[in-house]
Design a protein around this motif. Structure first.
Motif, mmCIF file in Angstrom:
data_model
loop_
_atom_site.group_PDB
_atom_site.id
_atom_site.type_symbol
_atom_site.label_atom_id
_atom_site.label_comp_id
_atom_site.label_asym_id
_atom_site.label_seq_id
_atom_site.Cartn_x
_atom_site.Cartn_y
_atom_site.Cartn_z
ATOM 1 N N PHE A 133 0.866 -1.181 0.000
ATOM 2 C CA PHE A 133 0.000 0.000 0.000
ATOM 3 C C PHE A 133 0.898 1.226 0.000
ATOM 4 O O PHE A 133 1.977 1.225 0.606
ATOM 5 C CB PHE A 133 -0.861 0.033 1.265
ATOM 6 C CG PHE A 133 -2.043 -0.900 1.230
ATOM 7 C CD1 PHE A 133 -3.315 -0.431 0.901
ATOM 8 C CD2 PHE A 133 -1.883 -2.240 1.538
ATOM 9 C CE1 PHE A 133 -4.398 -1.299 0.882
ATOM 10 C CE2 PHE A 133 -2.972 -3.106 1.513
ATOM 11 C CZ PHE A 133 -4.227 -2.628 1.191
ATOM 12 N N PRO A 140 -3.929 1.083 -2.666
ATOM 13 C CA PRO A 140 -3.392 -0.272 -2.849
ATOM 14 C C PRO A 140 -2.600 -0.342 -4.150
ATOM 15 O O PRO A 140 -3.041 0.157 -5.174
ATOM 16 C CB PRO A 140 -4.644 -1.150 -2.916
ATOM 17 C CG PRO A 140 -5.738 -0.252 -3.357
ATOM 18 C CD PRO A 140 -5.391 1.135 -2.843
ATOM 19 N N ALA A 145 -2.800 -6.394 -2.357
ATOM 20 C CA ALA A 145 -3.343 -5.293 -1.556
ATOM 21 C C ALA A 145 -4.819 -5.090 -1.871
ATOM 22 O O ALA A 145 -5.636 -4.902 -0.970
ATOM 23 C CB ALA A 145 -2.555 -4.010 -1.834
ATOM 24 N N ASN A 255 -0.154 -5.205 5.203
ATOM 25 C CA ASN A 255 -1.293 -5.131 4.280
ATOM 26 C C ASN A 255 -2.616 -5.019 5.020
ATOM 27 O O ASN A 255 -3.477 -4.211 4.674
ATOM 28 C CB ASN A 255 -1.327 -6.374 3.384
ATOM 29 C CG ASN A 255 -0.248 -6.333 2.324
ATOM 30 O OD1 ASN A 255 0.460 -5.336 2.204
ATOM 31 N ND2 ASN A 255 -0.113 -7.405 1.580
ATOM 32 N N ALA A 259 -5.103 -1.816 4.979
ATOM 33 C CA ALA A 259 -6.439 -1.989 4.402
ATOM 34 C C ALA A 259 -7.527 -1.515 5.362
ATOM 35 O O ALA A 259 -8.569 -1.031 4.937
ATOM 36 C CB ALA A 259 -6.661 -3.451 4.025
#
Ligand SMILES: [Zn+2]
Ligand SMILES: [Zn+2]
Ligand SMILES: [Zn+2]
Ligand SMILES: [Zn+2]
Ligand SMILES: [Zn+2]
Length: 308
Positions: A133, A140, A145, A255, A259
């Protein structure tokens, strides 16, 4: 006792074989892994080749021979760290920073995820990134990602998080009544509107009941501050629940954390490794130890360690 003798003689045998380097085999190189520097030199942690005692890099495979030191800037570093917090460089030469797969020193692209080892430039903000990211804008950058983002968006906690972050954002936009005059001016405008609309209707021979414009929920400065701090408390509680536990893969933790980060709120990543505040887990040397997002308030005296 017998075992000990056997072990000793086996070690002696290894040393013996090692002295006659012409007979070296890959198996022997394997056996010599893990040995510390001795009079004969430093064994390479990767290929087993024994190097000159004052060597920095392996003469055969080029691996960095000194553990506990950043190969880029020389700072002291945890042997399990894959990122140097002093010079902000990814330092593992045999592990893909994007997916965590092992690769060879010679690989330009990761054989597993296909990403370039030199990093990815974010198409949105042009920052060079070692991780999946964008550390600057949160976009992403890899398929992994994007998949992680899809997965996290399905989680009820994430939906709740986004909803509360949005409510907080709306409160940020809201203006409080500064003074009693503000309140009176609002009432006067409502009155004026009612009179104008009634007159217009009478002109056309109609009679209407003017409904007041639904007043935007207007509150005093204190009430607004209180509402905001309640929202922040809710957010903090939710972020606590979403804390990321230890995970063997630093790539997965980075990740996952990237996210789940909501926008609209100033956050920092607090790692379990040193309880340090990072602008994101991309700036942490050992995110595999877990951590969580924490809110940075206006009055926060906490400083982000690696603030850009
Ligand atoms: Zn080597
Ligand atoms: Zn460094
Ligand atoms: Zn990879
Ligand atoms: Zn970016
Ligand atoms: Zn950290």
């Amino acid at each position: 006792m017998a075992d000990e003798q056997f072990l000793n003689s086996e070690q002696e045998l290894q040393r013996e074989q090692f002295r006659s380097r012409d007979n070296e085999t890959p198996q022997m190189q394997q056996m010599m892994q893990g040995q510390t520097a001795n009079a004969n030199g430093i064994p390479c942690p990767k290929c087993g080749t024994v190097n000159d005692p004052d060597a920095t890099y392996c003469a055969l495979c080029g691996a960095f021979l000194i553990t506990g030191v950043c190969p880029n800037c020389g700072s002291e570093i945890d042997p399990d760290a894959d990122f140097c917090e002093a010079c902000h460089h990814y330092i593992k030469t045999d592990v893909c920073s994007f997916c965590g797969a092992s690769f060879n020193e010679q690989d330009v692209y990761c054989p597993e995820c296909g990403q370039p080892r030199g990093g990815i430039v974010c198409p949105a903000c042009h920052t060079l990134n070692d991780f999946s990211f964008c550390k600057q804008c949160g976009r992403p950058l890899t398929d992994q990602a994007r998949a992680m983002l899809q997965q996290v968006r399905q989680m009820p906690e994430y939906r709740e998080l986004v909803a509360i972050a949005q409510e907080y954002d709306e409160l940020q936009m809201q203006l409080p009544y500064e003074t009693e005059q503000d309140k009176m001016r609002d009432d006067e405008l409502q009155d004026l509107r009612k009179r104008v609309l009634t007159l217009l209707a009478e002109d056309k021979g109609q009679h209407i009941d003017v409904k007041p414009v639904p007043k935007r929920q207007r509150v005093t400065k204190e009430e607004l501050a209180d509402m905001k701090s309640r929202k922040l408390d809710q957010l903090a509680e939710l972020l606590n629940r979403m804390a990321i536990p230890e995970d063997p893969s630093p790539a997965t933790v980075r990740n996952y954390a990237m996210a789940q980060k909501p926008s609209g709120v100033r956050l920092a990543w607090k790692c379990n490794y040193k309880s340090a505040l990072h602008s994101s887990p991309c700036g942490c040397a050992k995110p595999q130890m877990g951590g969580k997002w924490v809110i940075l308030g206006h009055n926060s005296k906490q400083d982000i360690k690696d603030d850009k």
